[in-house]
Motif scaffolding. Sequence first.
Motif, PDB file in Angstrom:
ATOM      1  N   ARG A  69      62.117  36.828  43.110  1.00  0.00           N
ATOM      2  CA  ARG A  69      63.459  36.745  42.478  1.00  0.00           C
ATOM      3  C   ARG A  69      64.228  35.556  43.055  1.00  0.00           C
ATOM      4  O   ARG A  69      65.422  35.626  43.307  1.00  0.00           O
ATOM      5  CB  ARG A  69      64.238  38.048  42.729  1.00  0.00           C
ATOM      6  CG  ARG A  69      63.576  39.298  42.200  1.00  0.00           C
ATOM      7  CD  ARG A  69      63.691  39.451  40.710  1.00  0.00           C
ATOM      8  NE  ARG A  69      63.163  40.746  40.246  1.00  0.00           N
ATOM      9  CZ  ARG A  69      63.063  41.081  38.976  1.00  0.00           C
ATOM     10  NH1 ARG A  69      63.450  40.225  38.035  1.00  0.00           N
ATOM     11  NH2 ARG A  69      62.566  42.253  38.591  1.00  0.00           N
ATOM     12  N   GLY A  70      63.508  34.439  43.312  1.00  0.00           N
ATOM     13  CA  GLY A  70      64.103  33.184  43.761  1.00  0.00           C
ATOM     14  C   GLY A  70      64.230  33.061  45.267  1.00  0.00           C
ATOM     15  O   GLY A  70      64.499  31.972  45.791  1.00  0.00           O
ATOM     16  N   ILE A  71      64.034  34.167  46.006  1.00  0.00           N
ATOM     17  CA  ILE A  71      64.236  34.126  47.470  1.00  0.00           C
ATOM     18  C   ILE A  71      62.914  33.773  48.161  1.00  0.00           C
ATOM     19  O   ILE A  71      61.910  34.452  47.936  1.00  0.00           O
ATOM     20  CB  ILE A  71      64.754  35.484  47.993  1.00  0.00           C
ATOM     21  CG1 ILE A  71      66.033  35.889  47.241  1.00  0.00           C
ATOM     22  CG2 ILE A  71      65.024  35.416  49.490  1.00  0.00           C
ATOM     23  CD1 ILE A  71      66.510  37.297  47.535  1.00  0.00           C
ATOM     24  N   PRO A  72      62.884  32.716  49.001  1.00  0.00           N
ATOM     25  CA  PRO A  72      61.643  32.312  49.658  1.00  0.00           C
ATOM     26  C   PRO A  72      61.048  33.438  50.507  1.00  0.00           C
ATOM     27  O   PRO A  72      61.793  34.162  51.192  1.00  0.00           O
ATOM     28  CB  PRO A  72      62.062  31.138  50.541  1.00  0.00           C
ATOM     29  CG  PRO A  72      63.288  30.584  49.881  1.00  0.00           C
ATOM     30  CD  PRO A  72      63.998  31.786  49.315  1.00  0.00           C
ATOM     31  N   ILE A  73      59.741  33.573  50.467  1.00  0.00           N
ATOM     32  CA  ILE A  73      59.055  34.667  51.169  1.00  0.00           C
ATOM     33  C   ILE A  73      59.344  34.592  52.672  1.00  0.00           C
ATOM     34  O   ILE A  73      59.447  35.631  53.336  1.00  0.00           O
ATOM     35  CB  ILE A  73      57.527  34.623  50.886  1.00  0.00           C
ATOM     36  CG1 ILE A  73      56.848  35.905  51.360  1.00  0.00           C
ATOM     37  CG2 ILE A  73      56.870  33.392  51.500  1.00  0.00           C
ATOM     38  CD1 ILE A  73      57.264  37.155  50.618  1.00  0.00           C
ATOM     39  N   GLU A  74      59.508  33.373  53.189  1.00  0.00           N
ATOM     40  CA  GLU A  74      59.765  33.237  54.627  1.00  0.00           C
ATOM     41  C   GLU A  74      61.101  33.916  55.013  1.00  0.00           C
ATOM     42  O   GLU A  74      61.200  34.539  56.062  1.00  0.00           O
ATOM     43  CB  GLU A  74      59.807  31.752  55.027  1.00  0.00           C
ATOM     44  CG  GLU A  74      58.491  31.000  54.885  1.00  0.00           C
ATOM     45  CD  GLU A  74      58.177  30.560  53.465  1.00  0.00           C
ATOM     46  OE1 GLU A  74      57.074  30.041  53.225  1.00  0.00           O
ATOM     47  OE2 GLU A  74      59.045  30.769  52.559  1.00  0.00           O
ATOM     48  N   GLN A  75      62.099  33.807  54.142  1.00  0.00           N
ATOM     49  CA  GLN A  75      63.402  34.443  54.426  1.00  0.00           C
ATOM     50  C   GLN A  75      63.303  35.961  54.325  1.00  0.00           C
ATOM     51  O   GLN A  75      63.819  36.696  55.169  1.00  0.00           O
ATOM     52  CB  GLN A  75      64.471  33.919  53.467  1.00  0.00           C
ATOM     53  CG  GLN A  75      64.839  32.454  53.690  1.00  0.00           C
ATOM     54  CD  GLN A  75      65.997  32.017  52.796  1.00  0.00           C
ATOM     55  OE1 GLN A  75      66.889  32.808  52.461  1.00  0.00           O
ATOM     56  NE2 GLN A  75      65.978  30.754  52.394  1.00  0.00           N
ATOM     57  N   LEU A  76      62.592  36.435  53.303  1.00  0.00           N
ATOM     58  CA  LEU A  76      62.450  37.892  53.149  1.00  0.00           C
ATOM     59  C   LEU A  76      61.649  38.463  54.318  1.00  0.00           C
ATOM     60  O   LEU A  76      61.966  39.520  54.867  1.00  0.00           O
ATOM     61  CB  LEU A  76      61.766  38.202  51.826  1.00  0.00           C
ATOM     62  CG  LEU A  76      62.601  37.908  50.580  1.00  0.00           C
ATOM     63  CD1 LEU A  76      61.743  37.936  49.320  1.00  0.00           C
ATOM     64  CD2 LEU A  76      63.773  38.872  50.458  1.00  0.00           C
ATOM     65  N   ALA A  77      60.615  37.722  54.742  1.00  0.00           N
ATOM     66  CA  ALA A  77      59.784  38.176  55.866  1.00  0.00           C
ATOM     67  C   ALA A  77      60.618  38.277  57.138  1.00  0.00           C
ATOM     68  O   ALA A  77      60.449  39.195  57.947  1.00  0.00           O
ATOM     69  CB  ALA A  77      58.614  37.217  56.072  1.00  0.00           C
TER      70      ALA A  77
END
Length: 428
Positions: A69-77
């Motif tokens: 949903r546009g949010i980089p996986i690194e930030q969600l991780a």
Amino acid sequence: MSETAELKVGGQTLELNVIEGTEGEKGIDITKLRGQSGYITLDPGYANSGSCQSAITFIDGEEGILRYRGIPIEQLAAKSSFMEVSYLMIYGKLPTQIELENFSETISRHTMLHEDFKKMYSALPKDAHPMAACSTTVGALATFYPDSLDPRDMRQVEISAHRLIAKLPTLAAYAYKHSIGQPFLYPLNSLDYVGNFLRMMFGNPCEDYEVDPVVRNALDLLFILHADHEQNCSTSTARLVGSSMVNLFGTISASINALWGPLHGGANQSVIEMLESIHAEGSSARDYLERAKSGDESARLMGFGHRVYKNHDPRAKVIKKACDDVLERMGIHSPLLEIAKELEEITLKDDYFVERKLYPNVDFYSGVIYNAIGTPANMFTAMFAIGRLPGWIAQWKELHEDPAFKIGRPRQIYTGPNETDYTPMDQR
Ligand code: SDX
């Protein structure tokens, strides 16, 4: 003026519209091709064909980019949780604090199974593969919940989604407990999603189970990293099976089976078996790679390569770092991790792998963590399924909410015999 593509075929020139996505990806719209020209396109494995337009996940394979949903996986991780990512997948936005608490509470209250599921497990062989047990029991959910099977009733879809996310960890843990002859533990609503799963997997009725925060956080991270991945094999299965208007339980059962394959999610089990065989044989990473390069199918480099990522898989980078953290905090020295790192190091400098753009994918390091926390190898893909479940559900929902919805029914190019007569038995 939007871009068009010109196609000269069959003595005519067709002008086809070009669709551009929000990240600049372009697709030639061939929805009218057969009607206008009598021709179809052919693309076995669909490496060049888009099946849908989707707003859920974006991958840039050349740049190693993955966003939910546009949010980089690194930030969600780094900042999110699997419950929050599941909400993001399904509802399309990050939840407020209250929305997240209500969602997590609802999921907690659906983790228990109907008692009759115990009879189902007792009918399965002890060595039943957990993925077979999971696809069987997930499909059986449709028999226990006839009240929530309508794919066009938003409330029924929501309750089915909650039931699936809540119950899959219980179903997977019970498959493991059945295989080792230990009693099933009922879920505990006082534990969070991942802690509950860990206790059902590794706890027993004779003593209290203490959730190790290092293990819990590592598993939460792995579930986040596996949550969705565009139109991969098992997600495309969810869309194709779902397009028949079958209920969500039946759809997810099919996706679990697609994920089981060793070229897809089953690769994480194959990776650890590969690392263990190299270790057990006292062989070296370099010797194994020479066999892989020779085309020896028994030495395929599992956990390497990807249809889309022709650069690094961003998930593998995050997991590799988590491996070091988790093993260090658990005080574990893993020879398998050392072999994995050596395999990656050698391939980065070896033309065979560089030319073929073969880099570690999500399955390469994940098994090292699963192994370190005591998970048996045949449970690894079931862990992948728990992580991927919100993605399958979100993609299935998007399919049903698409105004252009239609049943999936690909064409073919026939290469069999031309018309021939039936040969009577005495003339064969
Ligand atoms: C997942 O689609 C997704 O997004 C999947 C996934 C997700 O999140 O849903 O990312 C999860 O499934 C990851 C992939 C896990 N599978 C594996 O690790 C199995 C090993 N890898 C492969 O078999 C292969 O790389 C695939 C299946 C992943 C991709 O296959 P492709 O895109 O069809 O590429 P290919 O098989 O045509 O390979 C291209 C070339 C070939 O060489 P040539 O025959 O042209 O000389 O690379 C070679 C292959 O032989 N090759 C390998 C290799 N993978 C590909 N050679 C050695 N070892 C490998 N692992």
